[in-house]
Design a protein around this motif. Structure first.
Motif, PDB file in Angstrom:
ATOM      1  N   SER A  97      92.951   9.637  21.524  1.00 51.38           N
ATOM      2  CA  SER A  97      91.611   9.425  22.078  1.00 51.38           C
ATOM      3  C   SER A  97      91.242   7.944  22.036  1.00 51.38           C
ATOM      4  O   SER A  97      90.469   7.459  22.863  1.00 51.38           O
ATOM      5  CB  SER A  97      90.589  10.252  21.312  1.00 51.38           C
ATOM      6  OG  SER A  97      90.366   9.698  20.033  1.00 51.38           O
ATOM      7  N   ASP A 118      85.221  17.265  29.353  1.00 48.10           N
ATOM      8  CA  ASP A 118      84.675  17.362  28.001  1.00 48.10           C
ATOM      9  C   ASP A 118      84.555  15.973  27.378  1.00 48.10           C
ATOM     10  O   ASP A 118      83.587  15.669  26.693  1.00 48.10           O
ATOM     11  CB  ASP A 118      85.588  18.217  27.114  1.00 48.10           C
ATOM     12  CG  ASP A 118      85.490  19.679  27.476  1.00 48.10           C
ATOM     13  OD1 ASP A 118      84.467  20.045  28.080  1.00 48.10           O
ATOM     14  OD2 ASP A 118      86.424  20.437  27.173  1.00 48.10           O
ATOM     15  N   PHE A 119      85.559  15.136  27.626  1.00 45.34           N
ATOM     16  CA  PHE A 119      85.573  13.804  27.041  1.00 45.34           C
ATOM     17  C   PHE A 119      84.439  12.943  27.593  1.00 45.34           C
ATOM     18  O   PHE A 119      83.673  12.319  26.852  1.00 45.34           O
ATOM     19  CB  PHE A 119      86.923  13.151  27.314  1.00 45.34           C
ATOM     20  CG  PHE A 119      87.019  11.725  26.869  1.00 45.34           C
ATOM     21  CD1 PHE A 119      87.074  11.403  25.522  1.00 45.34           C
ATOM     22  CD2 PHE A 119      87.053  10.690  27.798  1.00 45.34           C
ATOM     23  CE1 PHE A 119      87.158  10.086  25.107  1.00 45.34           C
ATOM     24  CE2 PHE A 119      87.147   9.376  27.383  1.00 45.34           C
ATOM     25  CZ  PHE A 119      87.195   9.083  26.037  1.00 45.34           C
ATOM     26  N   VAL A 175      92.959  17.310  25.965  1.00 44.96           N
ATOM     27  CA  VAL A 175      91.502  17.456  26.007  1.00 44.96           C
ATOM     28  C   VAL A 175      91.059  17.199  27.443  1.00 44.96           C
ATOM     29  O   VAL A 175      91.490  16.227  28.059  1.00 44.96           O
ATOM     30  CB  VAL A 175      90.832  16.422  25.071  1.00 44.96           C
ATOM     31  CG1 VAL A 175      89.331  16.463  25.219  1.00 44.96           C
ATOM     32  CG2 VAL A 175      91.239  16.672  23.635  1.00 44.96           C
ATOM     33  N   SER A 176      90.203  18.062  27.944  1.00 47.91           N
ATOM     34  CA  SER A 176      89.842  17.909  29.350  1.00 47.91           C
ATOM     35  C   SER A 176      88.981  16.659  29.554  1.00 47.91           C
ATOM     36  O   SER A 176      88.108  16.363  28.736  1.00 47.91           O
ATOM     37  CB  SER A 176      89.097  19.151  29.835  1.00 47.91           C
ATOM     38  OG  SER A 176      87.816  18.804  30.267  1.00 47.91           O
ATOM     39  N   TYR A 224      85.417  16.277  21.218  1.00 43.34           N
ATOM     40  CA  TYR A 224      85.824  15.011  21.823  1.00 43.34           C
ATOM     41  C   TYR A 224      84.854  14.546  22.904  1.00 43.34           C
ATOM     42  O   TYR A 224      85.257  14.008  23.915  1.00 43.34           O
ATOM     43  CB  TYR A 224      87.245  15.118  22.382  1.00 43.34           C
ATOM     44  CG  TYR A 224      88.296  15.170  21.305  1.00 43.34           C
ATOM     45  CD1 TYR A 224      88.834  13.994  20.812  1.00 43.34           C
ATOM     46  CD2 TYR A 224      88.717  16.368  20.759  1.00 43.34           C
ATOM     47  CE1 TYR A 224      89.786  14.014  19.805  1.00 43.34           C
ATOM     48  CE2 TYR A 224      89.657  16.398  19.754  1.00 43.34           C
ATOM     49  CZ  TYR A 224      90.197  15.227  19.274  1.00 43.34           C
ATOM     50  OH  TYR A 224      91.130  15.237  18.280  1.00 43.34           O
ATOM     51  N   ASP A 276      90.290  21.146  19.493  1.00 45.37           N
ATOM     52  CA  ASP A 276      88.973  21.637  19.871  1.00 45.37           C
ATOM     53  C   ASP A 276      88.311  20.616  20.801  1.00 45.37           C
ATOM     54  O   ASP A 276      87.825  19.582  20.363  1.00 45.37           O
ATOM     55  CB  ASP A 276      88.151  21.821  18.599  1.00 45.37           C
ATOM     56  CG  ASP A 276      86.769  22.360  18.915  1.00 45.37           C
ATOM     57  OD1 ASP A 276      86.489  22.586  20.107  1.00 45.37           O
ATOM     58  OD2 ASP A 276      85.998  22.547  17.958  1.00 45.37           O
ATOM     59  N   SER A 277      88.335  20.922  22.088  1.00 40.59           N
ATOM     60  CA  SER A 277      87.835  19.975  23.092  1.00 40.59           C
ATOM     61  C   SER A 277      86.389  19.593  22.865  1.00 40.59           C
ATOM     62  O   SER A 277      85.960  18.493  23.205  1.00 40.59           O
ATOM     63  CB  SER A 277      87.956  20.601  24.484  1.00 40.59           C
ATOM     64  OG  SER A 277      89.035  20.044  25.171  1.00 40.59           O
ATOM     65  N   SER A 278      85.619  20.495  22.267  1.00 43.62           N
ATOM     66  CA  SER A 278      84.194  20.215  22.140  1.00 43.62           C
ATOM     67  C   SER A 278      83.920  19.128  21.103  1.00 43.62           C
ATOM     68  O   SER A 278      82.813  18.650  20.984  1.00 43.62           O
ATOM     69  CB  SER A 278      83.451  21.496  21.754  1.00 43.62           C
ATOM     70  OG  SER A 278      83.811  21.838  20.438  1.00 43.62           O
TER      71      SER A 278
END
Lengths: 416, 262, 461
Positions: free
Chosen positions: C430, C202-203, C198-199, C225, C221-223
């Motif tokens: 995460s 985005d985090f 996850v980028s 996170y 799905d990065s969005s």
């Protein structure tokens, strides 16, 4: 006096003075209110827990008189001392015997409302004293969770009605439940106890103490007595001061990532919990230890050095004994904190459902605060009281520990 | 018991103590001291350390109230009214009887705020201009204006020791007190700073009744016109400074002044 | 139990070495012409004992880390293990069961398939136990003999022992650094793995949080996170609501206790505050969930709020504030007590009232210390876990309404790590990224606060 004539003796000044005193009184009242608020919260908190908790030390029980002369159960006193006693009695149909007399005495409907483990209480009583098999004995056995909440005026209406009916005949009552302190976790709030969690806490605390105390004291001695003034020492000090303020959950992440990776078989074990808590407690002991060591006056060191003691002898013969009460106070406070700690243990899986007390440092266990957390999630009303009762036990332990620390501090507090 | 020289001019006493005793718990620190403090002169209290001269000074503006175990007996009048009477207001008393301490204790605020503190809490200035004027006047009287006028917003604690002490004097002057009590004001200062404070005391003389406690007999001789000699909680002798130093009536005074003990 | 046995063995051998060396040193002493040695016999004894115990301890620590791995390796190599399911939960359960039976922790296996593994386990265990004991004895013997042979009448045993003691002391204080490094390493390592999936942008800046532990770990799905709602919830509960309660009450308590209260009152109130500080957070959490949260919900309802949450940020924040009061109070107490008495006297001598002295002199003078204390309090509040786990929600919510449900960083760490997700899943990882952010923020706060306190103390010394 020059331009202004005695400005502090004018009536204007005196008028202002009145206002200033009013402000003074308001300020003081504000301070007192703040303190009273804290005390009130404390009293309210302890009060709520006590009120709820008193019920937690009790359970709803049904009366069952059993005439063992009709039951035909035999028990050899020597086998009753052995672990298999309960199984032996079960094999002789003790369950059915209990069920029979319950139906006879209470009626079918009520007899179906026993806790599933109720007959074990009878078995324990027989094992403790096989002679009761020769006569008639009266038992109070735990009701089911449903009937118990019915008795408290909650739950389903049928159960409430049944409870009211039994209560009229004096067959149901809420009795003191000493087993709460000797049993372990269960799914039925009528059957739970805290001994398993308490033992887990004790095992964990032993590990914590064995690790944190020596390391903490030795590190404190090093930093206060021998450490040279250099970057390394600064780094150590910085680490310790920061570790003392790092959120406890971070230690849990460390335990999870390091200890559990190294010892995957020891998930939920007191030894891992103790190691994790030791890392958290160690800085507290170091800081308390350093303060205690710092309070030992230099004249004592000088005196010992002057008669030819080596630096190590000075510290271990003179400084450490004098600093020990202070170090112990800090240790007890640190241990009390560790005893109440939940979050890091949550991370390393000490939230197992443990129905039997852990039998060693490596077997799965839970601790008292974790037990409180687990029970607090239960929906059954019976668990609310049990949770509060467990909280009372935990608070009593902490109170004793903190009291001991305060006592030590007052007794040994010296001004040099 | 106490020798009071009889050649003192009859002046109106600003403050007068009558048989004052001070206790700390059961210990008697001051024993039956009676003394008149005139407006016109600087009065010095001298005596060996622990003789009670500072304790007695603190009773004059009731600073000993802050010590829980301290208890005062007797009567101390300010303009004829007992400052220990029940209706006496301590705040007003201390505004009238200022104090300068042994160690300079400027507040950790700017120079300006240090001086403005008293006028502000007592509400003596209306508006910024008036406050500015009080600050300037007080600093001028304390002989500090020229040194600090360009840096009034600097912290008071950044000044040198001697300047800090003059700042504290200026702070006391800012509320226009009637009496200034000084508790060994130069003991933490070097000789040059001490000389400046002594000059300042000479200038303030006459405007305020000044009482100075000092352990230095030379200083007492230089700055004061009246001297009281304390020993073991008692006031032994009180008179003109010149008389006390040249012609003491009491043997103990004589011994102290000639350096037999101290 | 085998490490415990090895430890006892080590201590026993150490004692034997101690006694033997002492006897030898006494013999030296009797033989020496003036009846004196440069070092007392006890130091000779300690020298030998340390040479036995320390290497053995090092070995036991190492051995207890690697032995279980060796045992399961040899079990897996046995023919009986060929029938095991290849991967996953079942395989592990069976191995654990067999191990439990082999060590005597359990009476019998539950899974019949595991029964065949018991015997290989038992064999491997006894095999490696034997190796452990033999190596322990060997190390103890070598260390003991080497040390014993070095004993001479003129041997400087005390210096040697003291050098070892110093090394132990240094080692003990290095544990702190090791812990810090351990925390950093474990957090950084897992965080980097997480950021591989996850980028970080985005985090750190995404505003939607809703990891799905059941989704495939490939291409997460990065969005889902975006941690901003968590950061906001944490700040809102820990740094805003809790501090609104704790700062005024804690500060005023400290002021009253230090400046107004008579000693008798202080003697009673201080322990009461200490008790408040000693109440475990799980108890506060229970209190918040059981008593405060429903009460707040009812009050909000009666005031006409629409649909207030029973897991409101307000309940968690208020109780957290109460928990922090004693902490703020004791920090403020220390700071005010550090202001020299001369300041207070100076102000009182000007005719200031007590409250004027406090508000205009003492508090401003103590301000650096008080601010540092508040920073430490904030750091403690945002890292607090149990209260929010029990009283706050798990639903991420970016809102300014204290009656709404909000979640915090610590709640999500617990949620992600106590769920069913596998260890390699981005949802699980995460938690470490959140832990890393939490650690860095609290580290920063603590660091600034501690250096402020230090400078402030120096200013008044």
């Amino acid at each position: 006096m020059s331009e202004r004539i005695a400005p502090t003796r004018t009536t204007a000044f005196e008028a202002r003075l009145k206002k200033r005193y009013a402000a003074e009184r308001r300020f003081k009242a504000l301070g007192l209110t703040s303190i009273l608020f804290s005390v009130a919260v404390l009293v309210f908190l302890l009060g709520t827990m006590t009120l709820n908790g008193i019920g937690g030390f009790q359970r709803v029980e049904l009366e069952v008189p059993i005439d063992f002369t009709q039951a035909g159960i035999a028990a050899d006193p020597s086998t009753m001392q052995q672990p298999g006693a309960t199984q032996a009695l079960e094999a002789q149909g003790l369950r059915d015997v209990v069920q029979f007399f319950a139906e006879e005495h209470l009626g079918d409907e009520a007899a179906s409302q026993f806790g599933s483990q109720a007959w074990r209480d009878v078995a324990d009583a027989i094992a403790a004293d096989p002679s009761i098999l020769r006569g008639e004995a009266n038992f109070w056995l735990p009701a089911s969770a449903g009937l118990a909440s019915g008795y408290q005026g909650e739950g389903s209406s049928e159960m409430q009605a049944l409870a009211a009916q039994l209560s009229e005949k004096g067959l149901i009552a809420k009795n003191f439940d000493p087993g709460f302190l000797s049993r372990s976790d269960a799914t039925d709030p009528q059957q739970v106890g805290i001994w398993g969690a308490l033992k887990g806490s004790m095992l964990t605390m032993i590990v914590t103490l064995l690790l944190a105390f020596p390391i903490g004291v030795l590190a404190a001695l090093y930093l206060e007595e021998y450490a040279p003034k250099n970057r390394w020492t600064d780094l150590i000090e910085l680490s310790i001061n920061n570790l003392a303020a790092v959120p406890s959950i971070i230690f849990g992440l460390l335990g999870l990532a390091v200890f559990l990776t190294m010892f995957p078989n020891l998930r939920s074990a007191p030894v891992i919990g103790g190691m994790t808590l030791a890392l958290m407690t160690m800085p507290v002991i170091v800081i308390a230890g350093r303060n205690a060591i710092k309070a030992v006056p230099p004249s004592i060191r000088d005196g010992a050095l002057a008669i030819g003691a080596s630096p190590v002898q000075v510290v271990f013969h003179h400084v450490l004994p004098l600093a020990l009460p202070g170090i112990l106070t800090g240790t007890i406070i640190g241990m009390a904190r560790a005893l109440g700690e939940t979050a890091p243990l949550l991370m390393i899986g000490m939230r197992a459902f443990v129905a039997t007390p852990p039998d060693g440092f490596a077997s799965p266990a839970t601790v008292l605060p974790m037990q409180i957390f687990l029970w607090s999630d239960e929906i059954d009303r019976g668990f609310v009281e049990r949770t509060s009762a467990a909280i009372i036990v935990l608070l009593l332990f902490l109170l004793v520990m903190n009291g001991l620390a305060i006592y030590l501090r007052n007794k040994f507090e010296k001004t040099w | 018991m106490t020798v009071v020289h009889d050649n003192l001019e009859k002046t109106q006493a600003k403050m007068s103590a009558k048989s004052v005793s001070v206790f700390y718990g059961d210990k008697k620190a001051i024993d039956e001291v009676s003394i008149d403090i005139p407006t016109e002169y600087v009065t010095a209290f001298i005596g060996p350390s622990g003789c009670g001269k500072s304790t007695f000074l603190r009773t004059l503006n009731r600073m000993n109230d802050t010590i829980p175990s301290a208890r005062v007996e007797g009567e101390i009048d300010l303009d004829g009214q007992d400052i220990y009477r029940s209706g006496m207001d301590v705040v007003q008393l201390r505004a009238r009887v200022g104090m300068v301490f042994q160690k300079p204790n400027p507040f950790p605020k700017s120079i300006y705020d240090n001086i403005a503190y008293g006028p502000k809490i007592h509400g003596l200035a209306e508006g910024k201009d008036e406050l500015d004027a009080i600050v300037e006047k007080s600093l001028k009287r304390a002989g500090l204006w020229e040194e600090v006028k360009d840096r009034l917003q600097d912290s008071g604690t950044a000044l040198s020791g001697g300047q800090q002490q003059r700042l504290c004097i200026a702070r006391a002057i800012a509320v226009d007190p009637e009496v200034i009590l000084m508790d060994e004001p130069c003991s933490a200062l070097d000789p040059i700073a001490t000389a400046k404070i002594e000059e300042l005391i000479a200038e303030l003389n006459g405007r305020y009744a000044i009482v100075i406690v000092t352990h230095s007999m030379q200083q007492a001789a230089r700055v004061s016109q009246r001297t009281a000699f304390f020993h073991l909680g008692k006031m032994v002798e009180y008179g003109r400074t010149s008389d006390i130093f040249t012609n003491p009536h009491e043997q103990r005074t004589q011994d102290y002044i000639t350096g037999r003990y101290g | 139990m085998s490490p415990a046995i090895l430890l006892l063995l080590a201590l026993g051998l150490g004692l034997a070495g101690w006694l033997a060396a002492r006897a030898r040193a006494w013999a030296f002493r009797r033989a020496s012409p003036d009846g004196r040695l440069p070092s007392l016999p006890n130091y000779h004894a300690w020298y030998v004992a340390l040479w036995i115990v320390l290497p053995v301890l090092a070995f036991v620590a190492l051995w207890s880390a690697i032995a279980p791995g060796l045992v399961s390796q040899s079990v897996l190599a046995s023919p009986a293990a060929a029938d095991l399911p290849a991967f996953g939960f079942q395989r592990q359960t069976m191995l654990n069961e067999a191990r439990a039976v082999a060590t005597g922790a359990a009476p019998a296996v539950f899974n019949p398939e595991a029964a065949g593994l018991v015997e290989p386990y038992r064999e491997a265990l006894s095999h490696y136990n034997l190796i452990g004991i033999v190596v322990t004895l060997l190390i103890a013997f070598l260390g003991g003999v080497w040390a014993f042979l070095r004993l001479r009448p003129d041997f400087a045993a005390r210096t040697k022992v003291e050098r070892i003691v110093m090394a132990i002391l240094l080692g003990a204080s290095l544990v702190a650094i090791l812990t810090t490094i351990g925390i950093l390493a474990s957090l950084v390592f897992e965080t980097i793995r997480f950021f591989g999936m996850v980028s970080p942008v985005d985090f750190l800046f995404g505003t939607h949080w809703g990891p799905d532990p059941m989704a495939s770990p490939e291409n997460p799905d990065s969005s889902r996170y975006g941690a901003v709602p968590l950061f906001w919830g944490t700040l809102f509960i820990g740094a805003i609501i809790a501090m609104i309660v704790a700062i005024p009450l804690g500060l005023m308590s400290a002021i009253y206790l230090t400046q107004y209260a008579n000693p008798a009152l202080r003697r009673w109130i201080k322990p009461a505050l200490e008790i408040l500080a000693g109440v475990p957070t799980v108890v506060y959490g229970y209190f918040a969930a059981l008593t405060i949260a429903p009460a707040i919900r009812d009050v909000a309802l009666s005031l006409g709020a629409t649909n207030p949450s029973s897991e409101s940020a307000l309940a968690a924040g208020l109780v957290m504030g109460v928990m922090i009061i004693p902490f703020v109070s004791s920090m403020a107490d220390d700071s005010i007590a550090a202001v020299p008495q001369a300041m207070r006297d100076g102000s009182l001598a000007m005719g200031a009232t007590t409250s004027e002295t406090i508000r205009r002199v003492l508090v401003p003078a103590a301000l650096p210390g008080i601010v540092a204390g508040i920073m430490l309090a904030v750091s403690r509040a945002i890292g607090e876990t149990m209260i929010v786990v029990m009283a706050a929600s798990t639903a991420a919510n970016l809102s300014g309404n204290p009656l709404e449900a909000m979640t915090t960083v610590t709640v999500q760490i617990v949620a992600m790590l106590t769920g069913e997700g596998s260890f390699d899943h981005p949802a699980t990882l995460s938690a470490f990224a959140l832990g890393f952010v939490l650690f860095m923020v609290t580290l920063g706060l603590n660091f600034i606060a501690l250096s402020v306190v230090k400078r402030y103390r120096e200013a008044y010394e």
